[in-house]
Design a protein around this motif. Structure first.
Motif: not given
Length: 344
Positions: A223-226, A312-326, A333-337
Motif C-alpha cells: 500500500x505504501x508503494x501504491x 511502478x505498476x510492474x513493481x506493485x504487481x510483483x509485490x502482490x504476487x508475492x503475498x503468502x498470507x491470508x 490487484x483491484x485497487x492497483x487497477x
C-alpha cells in the motif's frame, strides 16, 4: 460483490446521519458553533471522490470473501469508519490549503477563501479532526478492534503531520539541490501514502479479525508503494493535468514544491536548464511558470513519467504476487487497477 454505483449511493446516504450525530442533541449554549460546524462539514467533507472511505467497505468485502455476505450492520460500521477517513482527509485539506495559499479545491473555492471564514478555517480543521473520534466512540466502542482502529488513526495523523512538515520545510529551500529523490520519497510516504492507502485497508484488516504482524506488514509494503505511485501521478497531473478533470488549479511550481517533476528535472538538467529552473521555480508569475514548463518539455518529462508509471505498476504487481498470507491478492490487484493511468 455489490456494484460500485450502489455502494457509493449507500455510502453517501450515511453522511447526513453522521452530520446529525455531530451537530444535534448537543449542549444548547453551543448552538451557534454547531450551526457553523454543520456548514463546515457540508462544504468540506462530501464532495471528493470518496475513494479512501469506500476502500474500507470494499476491503472488508474482499477480506470476508464469497463465503460470507456483508450484513447491513457490517456495511454501516465499515462505512462509518470510511467516513471517518473522509473526515480526516477534509481536516488535512482545509489546513493544507491555508498553509499552501491554494485557491481551489475539488472544483470550488478553498474553504478559507469563502467570505466570512478566513483563518477560522484552522479551528474548523481541528473540529473536523475531533469529529473522527466522536464517531468512532459512538459506533465501534464495544468492538474488539476499537483500540486498534483508534491507535491506527492517531499514528496516521502523526505520520501525515510529519510529512506535511517535511513538505513545508522543503518548499522553503532556496537551493534546488535539496530537492532530492530521497527527500521526495519521505514526503510522499508520510504525507500521503499512510493515510490515503494504508489506513483504509489496515482498518478493514483489523475489523475482520486479522491481527498477525506479518499480514499487516505485507499489506503496508504494497500500500505504501501504491501511495508513492499515486502521489507521483498527482504531481504529474498538477502540471500537465486538465483542471476540468482534476478539480483544482495546480500550484506546485509557484509554491516551490518538492514535486516529482522538479526532482526529475533537476537530476537531468544541463547547466543552462538548471539556471532557468533556479531563476523561475517557486515564482508566481505566468512567465516564470512558462519557463519551468519549457524545461520540463525539453527534458521530455512526459515520457519519463510514462516510463515510471509502467515500471511502478510492474513493481506493485510483483509485490502482490508475492503475498503468502491470508490476504486476498484480488483485493490489491483491484485497487492497483483503479489508480493505473488515472487522469484525475
Amino acid at each position: 460483490m455489490e456494484s460500485s454505483r450502489n455502494l457509493k449511493m449507500k455510502f453517501d446516504d450515511l453522511f447526513d446521519v453522521l452530520v446529525k450525530d455531530l451537530t444535534e442533541n448537543q449542549p444548547a449554549d453551543t448552538s451557534p458553533a454547531l450551526k457553523w460546524f454543520q456548514q463546515v462539514l457540508l462544504y468540506n467533507v462530501p464532495h471528493g471522490k470518496k475513494n479512501r472511505g469506500l476502500t474500507v467497505v470494499q476491503s472488508y468485502e474482499f477480506l470476508i470473501g464469497e463465503k460470507k455476505e456483508m450484513s447491513d450492520e457490517d456495511f454501516k460500521i465499515t462505512a462509518v469508519v470510511g467516513w471517518c477517513i473522509e473526515l480526516l482527509q477534509a481536516f488535512f485539506l482545509v489546513s493544507d490549503d491555508v498553509m499552501d495559499h491554494s485557491i481551489t479545491r475539488r472544483g470550488r473555492p478553498c474553504w478559507y477563501t469563502v467570505p466570512g471564514v478566513g483563518l477560522i478555517a484552522m479551528n474548523d480543521a481541528l473540529y473536523i479532526e475531533s469529529s473522527v473520534y466522536k464517531l468512532l466512540k459512538k459506533y465501534i466502542r464495544n468492538k474488539p478492534y476499537y483500540i486498534d482502529i483508534v491507535d491506527l488513526f492517531h499514528e496516521t495523523i502523526h505520520q501525515t503531520i510529519v510529512g506535511q512538515c517535511l513538505d513545508l520545510l522543503t518548499s522553503k529551500e532556496v537551493n534546488l539541490d535539496g530537492f532530492t529523490l530521497d527527500r521526495y520519497n519521505a514526503i510522499v510516504k508520510y504525507k500521503t501514502a499512510y493515510y490515503s492507502f494504508h489506513l483504509p485497508v489496515a482498518c478493514a484488516i483489523y475489523m475482520v479479525g486479522i491481527n498477525d504482524e506479518r499480514s499487516h506488514q505485507l499489506a503496508k509494503d504494497i500500500l505504501l508503494k501504491m501511495g508513492e505511485y499515486f502521489q507521483v501521478q498527482d504531481d504529474y497531473l498538477d502540471c500537465f493535468g486538465d483542471p476540468e478533470l482534476t478539480g483544482k488549479l495546480g500550484t506546485d511550481i509557484e509554491d516551490n514544491k518538492c514535486s516529482w517533476l522538479i526532482v526529475q528535472a533537476w537530476s537531468k538538467a544541463d547547466n543552462r536548464q538548471k539556471e532557468i529552473l533556479k531563476v523561475n521555480y517557486g515564482k508566481p508569475e505566468e512567465c516564470n511558470l512558462k519557463m519551468v514548463k519549457m524545461v520540463y518539455e525539453e527534458l521530455n518529462l512526459r515520457t519519463v513519467y510514462e516510463d515510471y508509471e509502467a515500471k511502478s505498476f510492474q513493481e506493485i504487481s510483483k509485490l502482490i504476487e508475492g503475498i503468502d498470507s491470508c490476504l486476498p491478492k484480488t483485493m490489491f490487484n483491484e485497487f492497483a487497477k483503479k489508480i493505473y493511468k488515472r487522469n484525475k
